[in-house]
Design a protein around this motif. Sequence first.
Motif, mmCIF file in Angstrom:
data_model
loop_
_atom_site.group_PDB
_atom_site.id
_atom_site.type_symbol
_atom_site.label_atom_id
_atom_site.label_comp_id
_atom_site.label_asym_id
_atom_site.label_seq_id
_atom_site.Cartn_x
_atom_site.Cartn_y
_atom_site.Cartn_z
ATOM 1 N N PRO A 368 0.825 -1.218 0.000
ATOM 2 C CA PRO A 368 0.000 0.000 0.000
ATOM 3 C C PRO A 368 0.856 1.265 0.000
ATOM 4 N N ARG A 369 0.476 2.246 -0.777
ATOM 5 C CA ARG A 369 1.295 3.444 -0.947
ATOM 6 C C ARG A 369 1.424 4.262 0.329
ATOM 7 N N THR A 383 18.319 -9.374 -1.451
ATOM 8 C CA THR A 383 18.464 -8.350 -2.485
ATOM 9 C C THR A 383 17.521 -7.190 -2.225
ATOM 10 N N LEU A 384 18.013 -5.990 -2.499
ATOM 11 C CA LEU A 384 17.180 -4.797 -2.427
ATOM 12 C C LEU A 384 17.351 -4.063 -3.750
ATOM 13 N N GLY A 385 16.342 -4.228 -4.621
ATOM 14 C CA GLY A 385 16.422 -3.662 -5.960
ATOM 15 C C GLY A 385 16.027 -2.199 -6.015
ATOM 16 N N LEU A 389 11.173 -0.691 -3.178
ATOM 17 C CA LEU A 389 10.521 0.187 -2.206
ATOM 18 C C LEU A 389 9.873 1.401 -2.872
ATOM 19 N N ALA A 390 9.871 1.416 -4.181
ATOM 20 C CA ALA A 390 9.374 2.591 -4.911
ATOM 21 C C ALA A 390 7.884 2.814 -4.706
ATOM 22 N N ALA A 391 7.150 1.752 -4.401
ATOM 23 C CA ALA A 391 5.692 1.885 -4.265
ATOM 24 C C ALA A 391 5.268 2.404 -2.896
ATOM 25 N N THR A 392 6.239 2.623 -1.985
ATOM 26 C CA THR A 392 5.890 3.059 -0.624
ATOM 27 C C THR A 392 6.631 4.348 -0.268
ATOM 28 N N ARG A 417 13.335 6.933 -3.360
ATOM 29 C CA ARG A 417 12.028 7.583 -3.261
ATOM 30 C C ARG A 417 11.506 7.686 -1.829
ATOM 31 N N LEU A 418 12.286 7.243 -0.872
ATOM 32 C CA LEU A 418 11.816 7.256 0.515
ATOM 33 C C LEU A 418 12.163 8.587 1.170
ATOM 34 N N ARG A 419 11.522 9.622 0.715
ATOM 35 C CA ARG A 419 11.873 10.972 1.160
ATOM 36 C C ARG A 419 11.309 11.318 2.536
#
Length: 592
Positions: A368-369, A383-385, A389-392, A417-419
């Motif tokens: 969920p966003r 792995t962390l691509g 995590l771009a969708a959160t 994107r985790l600003r």
Amino acid sequence: MVTRCPAWGHPEPSLNSQWLGLLLLLLLLPGPPPALGMEDASFPHLGESSQPPPRACPPRCSCPRADTVDCAGLDLRVFPDNITRAVQHLSLQNNQLQELPYNELSRLSGLRTLNLHNNRISSEGLPDEAFESLTQLQHIYVAHNKLSEAPQFLPRSLRVADLAANEVTEIFPLTFGEKPALRSVYLHNNQLSNAGLPPDAFHGSQAVVALSLSSNRLSHVPPSLPSSLERLHLQNNLISKVPRGALSRQTHLRELYLQYNQLTDRGLDATTFSKLHCLEYLDLSHNQLAAVPAGLPRTLAVLHLGRNRIRWVEAARLRGLRGLRYLLLQHNQLGAAGLPAGALRPLRGLHTLHLYGNGLDRVPQALPRRLRALVLPHNRVTTLGAHDLAATPSLAELNLAYNRLASARVHRQAFHRLRALRSLDLAGNQLTLLPSGLPASLHTLRLQRNQLRALEPEPLAGLDQLQELCLAHNRLRVGDIGPGTWHELQALQVLDLSHNELSFVPPDLPEALEELHLQGNRISHVGPEAFLSTPRLRALFLRANRLHVTSIAPEAFLGLPHLRVVDTTGNPEPVLVQLPPTAPRRPRAEGP
């Protein structure tokens, strides 16, 4: 038809907080359940009235008001005599009473509160007729005694009945039945089985909002529970089944605790919870469920399924739970395919997803966003691509501790994107380098117990809000820390470099630093300029290094007016530290 959930009811207190000084909290939660609501409904404040005229009072007891007698904690073995007939509030808690004499109790017809908590009263010492004349009694507290069965009759006027922590095996129809004002019943920590609960136990008592039956011997959810219930505690029983219809009338129920039982998928069906149109909190943790139950109410805000045997989450079982805020699935058996991509996407309001201690090999996809906290420690994530995590983008807390992440398999844009991220925990992995692209919003970064061998300025550049950095239990040497590494950490207050391979205090530490952990290194000397860059330092930990009596230069702490703690224990020789003189400070109130 639309069900309107009433405003929260207020269950009466199991013991008055001002009278006894403690709450009887329900036990056996991974964390305590929410405390049962408290009202100042029993004993009055003892200092409110003006000084009363002299009046009779039992020896050693206190009678601060004409209607109040306090004989608590006097080691009484006999019911006190000379109690005024005008008494409305009588406390006999924390004594050694074994029985209540009928002739003494029956004359106290105006009694409203009777507190017998923590005595030695048995069922034989509590005659059935003891309460017949107490027609105004509203609160009775008999918890922590030795009752083997409940009183056969309690007054119709009753509002609160607390019989917790006895040895009760049987309840009678008029113990709690036909009590139109009854609000709260506490029966936890007894020995009740289903055979000891009559079908009409609460007949005529349809105002009960709180019922605690936890820590008994129930094998299934009892039928005919009050339809008015808002909070039901059934945890820590032997419940393996919820019979069809057992919860069909409790349409006002908001909190249901069923953790620490023996529930399997066969013990539930699609109708078990379907009528609970006001349910917000459901705890099914510590059972034997292999799947998420079907028919969950749309009103749920918290769903606790931790410590079951769930291998796979079926998306259809969660569809419709758009108001769910907390989903707890820790310590299950979720493997690589346990959370299909998008299974949780319909949970638009989800705030926290807890997946600690499963077998996931990657971050679940299509989350969920609006998710704010993702808790994934002790899994098998390797792995962390770049897009995992771009969708959160709203994440504020990300915990990936104790997985199998190596530096080469963490993409440089994994956190791009985790600003809004404030806390990142990557402890206990296999990282040899600091991750790149860390969000500037970070306040806390934990990297302890990795394999870090070098620190360079670039990964920490821009982290001007970082307040806590933990690098303990790595393989860092002072020569491996590049020049300017700490330069941009202008807000850093806590730095943990313990249990590395440092031979002296790293230079040019951040000016805002208040707490510095250097224990468990190889430091053998502290020079006079070691802390020139950290004038705000308050606590310094140097224990278990290689310091001797003369290892610390006398001038080392002169520029540290705020220093209060220096720990040098566990070194080869005792090290005496002279703290700098402090300027006079204004007195301030002590904290709790």
